[in-house]
Design an enzyme around this catalytic site. Sequence first.
Site, PDB file in Angstrom:
ATOM      1  N   MET A 274      -0.288  -4.994  -2.091  1.00  0.00           N
ATOM      2  CA  MET A 274       0.943  -4.208  -2.201  1.00  0.00           C
ATOM      3  C   MET A 274       1.435  -3.737  -0.842  1.00  0.00           C
ATOM      4  SD  MET A 274       1.737  -4.125  -5.392  1.00  0.00           S
ATOM      5  CE  MET A 274       2.896  -2.778  -5.525  1.00  0.00           C
TER       6      MET A 274
ATOM      7  N   GLU B  10       0.198  -2.682   3.661  1.00  0.00           N
ATOM      8  CA  GLU B  10      -0.815  -2.422   4.674  1.00  0.00           C
ATOM      9  C   GLU B  10      -0.975  -0.916   4.819  1.00  0.00           C
ATOM     10  OE1 GLU B  10       1.188  -4.296   7.874  1.00  0.00           O
ATOM     11  OE2 GLU B  10       0.380  -6.282   7.446  1.00  0.00           O
ATOM     12  N   VAL B  11      -2.212  -0.480   5.073  1.00  0.00           N
ATOM     13  CA  VAL B  11      -2.483   0.952   5.172  1.00  0.00           C
ATOM     14  C   VAL B  11      -3.078   1.254   6.544  1.00  0.00           C
ATOM     15  CG1 VAL B  11      -3.659   2.937   4.150  1.00  0.00           C
ATOM     16  CG2 VAL B  11      -2.904   1.049   2.703  1.00  0.00           C
TER      17      VAL B  11
ATOM     18  N   LYS C 112       1.074   4.054   4.322  1.00  0.00           N
ATOM     19  CA  LYS C 112       1.134   2.781   3.606  1.00  0.00           C
ATOM     20  C   LYS C 112       2.482   2.131   3.907  1.00  0.00           C
ATOM     21  CE  LYS C 112       0.046   0.751  -0.832  1.00  0.00           C
ATOM     22  NZ  LYS C 112      -0.539   1.006  -2.160  1.00  0.00           N
TER      23      LYS C 112
ATOM     24  N   GLU D 105      -2.058  11.451   1.405  1.00  0.00           N
ATOM     25  CA  GLU D 105      -3.294  12.136   1.746  1.00  0.00           C
ATOM     26  C   GLU D 105      -4.339  11.155   2.294  1.00  0.00           C
ATOM     27  OE1 GLU D 105      -6.684  14.766  -0.670  1.00  0.00           O
ATOM     28  OE2 GLU D 105      -4.958  13.886  -1.721  1.00  0.00           O
TER      29      GLU D 105
ATOM     30  N   ASP E 181      -3.620  -0.274 -13.205  1.00  0.00           N
ATOM     31  CA  ASP E 181      -4.431  -1.043 -12.250  1.00  0.00           C
ATOM     32  C   ASP E 181      -5.670  -0.245 -11.846  1.00  0.00           C
ATOM     33  OD1 ASP E 181      -5.102  -3.237 -10.725  1.00  0.00           O
ATOM     34  OD2 ASP E 181      -4.014  -2.535  -8.952  1.00  0.00           O
TER      35      ASP E 181
ATOM     36  N   PRO F  36     -12.518   0.039  -9.445  1.00  0.00           N
ATOM     37  CA  PRO F  36     -13.326   0.786  -8.469  1.00  0.00           C
ATOM     38  C   PRO F  36     -12.684   0.885  -7.088  1.00  0.00           C
ATOM     39  CG  PRO F  36     -14.721  -0.683  -9.754  1.00  0.00           C
ATOM     40  CD  PRO F  36     -13.305  -1.028 -10.110  1.00  0.00           C
TER      41      PRO F  36
ATOM     42  N   ASN G 228      -9.594   1.355  -6.457  1.00  0.00           N
ATOM     43  CA  ASN G 228      -8.516   2.341  -6.487  1.00  0.00           C
ATOM     44  C   ASN G 228      -9.030   3.750  -6.766  1.00  0.00           C
ATOM     45  OD1 ASN G 228      -6.296   0.838  -5.808  1.00  0.00           O
ATOM     46  ND2 ASN G 228      -5.828   0.231  -7.909  1.00  0.00           N
TER      47      ASN G 228
ATOM     48  N   ASP H 294      -3.092   4.526  -5.690  1.00  0.00           N
ATOM     49  CA  ASP H 294      -2.253   3.362  -6.002  1.00  0.00           C
ATOM     50  C   ASP H 294      -1.660   3.379  -7.404  1.00  0.00           C
ATOM     51  OD1 ASP H 294      -0.867   1.082  -5.807  1.00  0.00           O
ATOM     52  OD2 ASP H 294      -2.565  -0.245  -5.466  1.00  0.00           O
TER      53      ASP H 294
END
Length: 819
Positions: A1, A3-4, A19, A79, A123, A126, A128, A141
Amino acid sequence: MGEVYLAEDTKLDRKVALKILPSAVVNKPDRMRRFVQEAKCAAALNHPNIAHIYEIGAAENQNINKTGEQDAVHFIAMEFIDGQTLREEIHQKRTPLPKLLNYLNQVTDGLAKAHAAGIIHRDLKPDNIMISHDGHAKILDFGLAKLVESTEQRFDGEEVNTQVATAAMPQRTAPGAIMGTVDYMSPEQASAKTLDQRSDIFSFGCVLYEAVTGRRPFAADSVVDTLHKIIHDPAPAIADTNPNAPTELQRIIRRCLAKEPEKRYQSIRDTANDLEEVIEELKGIANVERSLVTARTVSSGAGTTGVATVQSTHSVGQPASTAEYLVRGISTHKLGTAFIGVLLISLIAIGYWYWSTGGASGNQIDSIAVLPFVNENGNPDVEYLSDGMTESLINSLSNLPNLSVKARNSVFRYKGANINEKQISQDLSVDALLLGRVLQRGDNVTLYLSLVDARTGASVWGEQYDRKMQDLAVLQKDIASDVSRKLRARLSNAEAKHLTRNYTDNSEAFQLYLKGRFFWNKRAPDSIRRAIQYFEQAIQKDPGFALAYTGLADSYVVPASGFEPSFAMPKAKTAALQALAIDETLAEAHTSLARVLQVYEWNWAEAEKEYKRAIALNPRYPVAHQWYGGYLERQGRLEEAIAERKLSLQLDPLSTITTFELGQNFLSARDYDQAIAQFQRALELDPDFPAAHSYLSLAYIKKEMNEEALASIKAAPESAEIGLTGVPGYVYAVAGHTSEAQQELEKLKRLRETQYISAASIAYVYAGLGKRDETLFWLQKGLEERAFQMQMLKVDPRLDLVRDDQRFKDLMRKVGLPE
């Protein structure tokens, strides 16, 4: 979804997770829409177990795209959680099972918040779920989140109008599109069907399965094979991989992973209740194991220098049983260790008993009164909120085992009064008081609760609840659960579910229901009609709201409605049956159905079955005992009737109506002194209660205390209700005031032309005048209209005049009463 990045908020000097959606997909409307929707959905969910969104926006980029324009960088500042994913906790750190279950229990709190807002995650996996270094689980997410579609259906079922719940961004996922991570999808998600919160419960079950076994439940070599397994195949038995997994935990996972949504848990709160019980059991076992390990350490170190270290070879997640330790100790001749183990177990058991029962100090709370919550706004338009929340909490706490909860009628006598804890404790014979204040500000509601030991005045517990009005439907469950823990109640699975069950997820329907109950409790024809309107509106908002149908049944079944029986009683029965079709365990609905079967259909056998069923479901529901006492009275089982009404008064000691009806029992038993005492007691509770005035005069006249009877009639407040019963006319007639009796008679006949007046009321006046034929004539009319008073034929002392007449015996037979 996307890049972070780890970034720095230079204005607030804090680390944030940034994000960013890649520029290659910025111009794709569907991807862009999901990116924005993620932020708006998640930002609306302010909860400690959901990653908080600080900002959403776009910034210019120095790069120039192929068209010669500057790209915009679309981002969400959220956060920063310093920790690891749940996947890393399971597979890399190999975190013990009890700790994993605690994390997942926190996840249920976050999901419950989202579901209450109408948002499903879609969705959950583990990856998320982040675990911070200080042990807090955070759901990430909501990029695939979708507002649950709500269906509104007209009560008559003729028209259905499907609407999408209000949202920041409308949901436009293409029909048939599969969203989410394949391994954790629900069967309906894998089939691209409509989803609701139960889809998240399936995904949660997949995560829970992986935490217990270290494996994904539907793993396969390809996406197609995985989808096929999710839709068609059961998950492998947990015991095959982890035979030490608690049996109850295996049951919870199996239920979460049911293929049909109807067979799963219907709310994540219900899942959490069962999971919490497993966690508590594991804590208890771990405590015993630690005690035994300590004992073994002391024993093995005795007589030596230094301390011997003892480590169990068992996993922390699956501790060995206490019996296993003892057998091992005996088999290796370590009798000292075994003896100490037995001693420790005994001490732990005694300590637990002492804790759970309040010890020898006498501080155990066995009874409680929930006093009317104070309306801090002072606005009469929101009085329904403070009253309704009080009544809902009373009903919920009444399901706690071994706890006496005083009923609504008793506690509402203190509404608006200065609270004297000690005096109220004595009046109601309770150990504790629960005090509350409700404040509404726009769409926000704040509830302040305080649990007070009424015997000492000491505060036991206090809490503040800040919620949105849209969360009101689940607030009572949270409160009931918290209060039960503070009262140290040990609940079984069934009891916990009953205590915290959610009757509706529609906040608007719940508020309409509270308004309906507010007006129903006023017990006047106009207020009953308003209550019916609110209950019907609640049903339109949520056709599956069983309590709203029960409220509708109660509105039609009480004589205070002023409706003709042939109109009201069939409606009451239909509503009660609909409530039971939704939830067969509702004691209130069984009680209302029993009332219809008794007073209108005269189906005495089935009525008694329904009363007994209601009492079995909730022995602390005072109305069931109250109305069943009336049933027994009409059947001539007067000793049983008096006992049942007294039981109702134990539950609701300051109930004016039950105090009055106990007086009716004594009147039917021809114990006029006791009847007079009860009617006077009812008037002490409420000097303006019309029925107590009229029946007090009736008891006086049967005791041949004519002057007192006439004085009681004249002292009554001006109320049409007294005149409509025919009691004044009967009293005047027996006292020899024939002209006044005749006036009452003519008034009843005149009113009967424009409104419903029971024919039995007219029959009573003729009975007082000594006119047998006219009495029987009007009783026959009462039979035809199925008047409420016809059930009283066997025991009503006013009808002694015609009791030996064959025509009267025929009437009794038609009503189904024993001679």
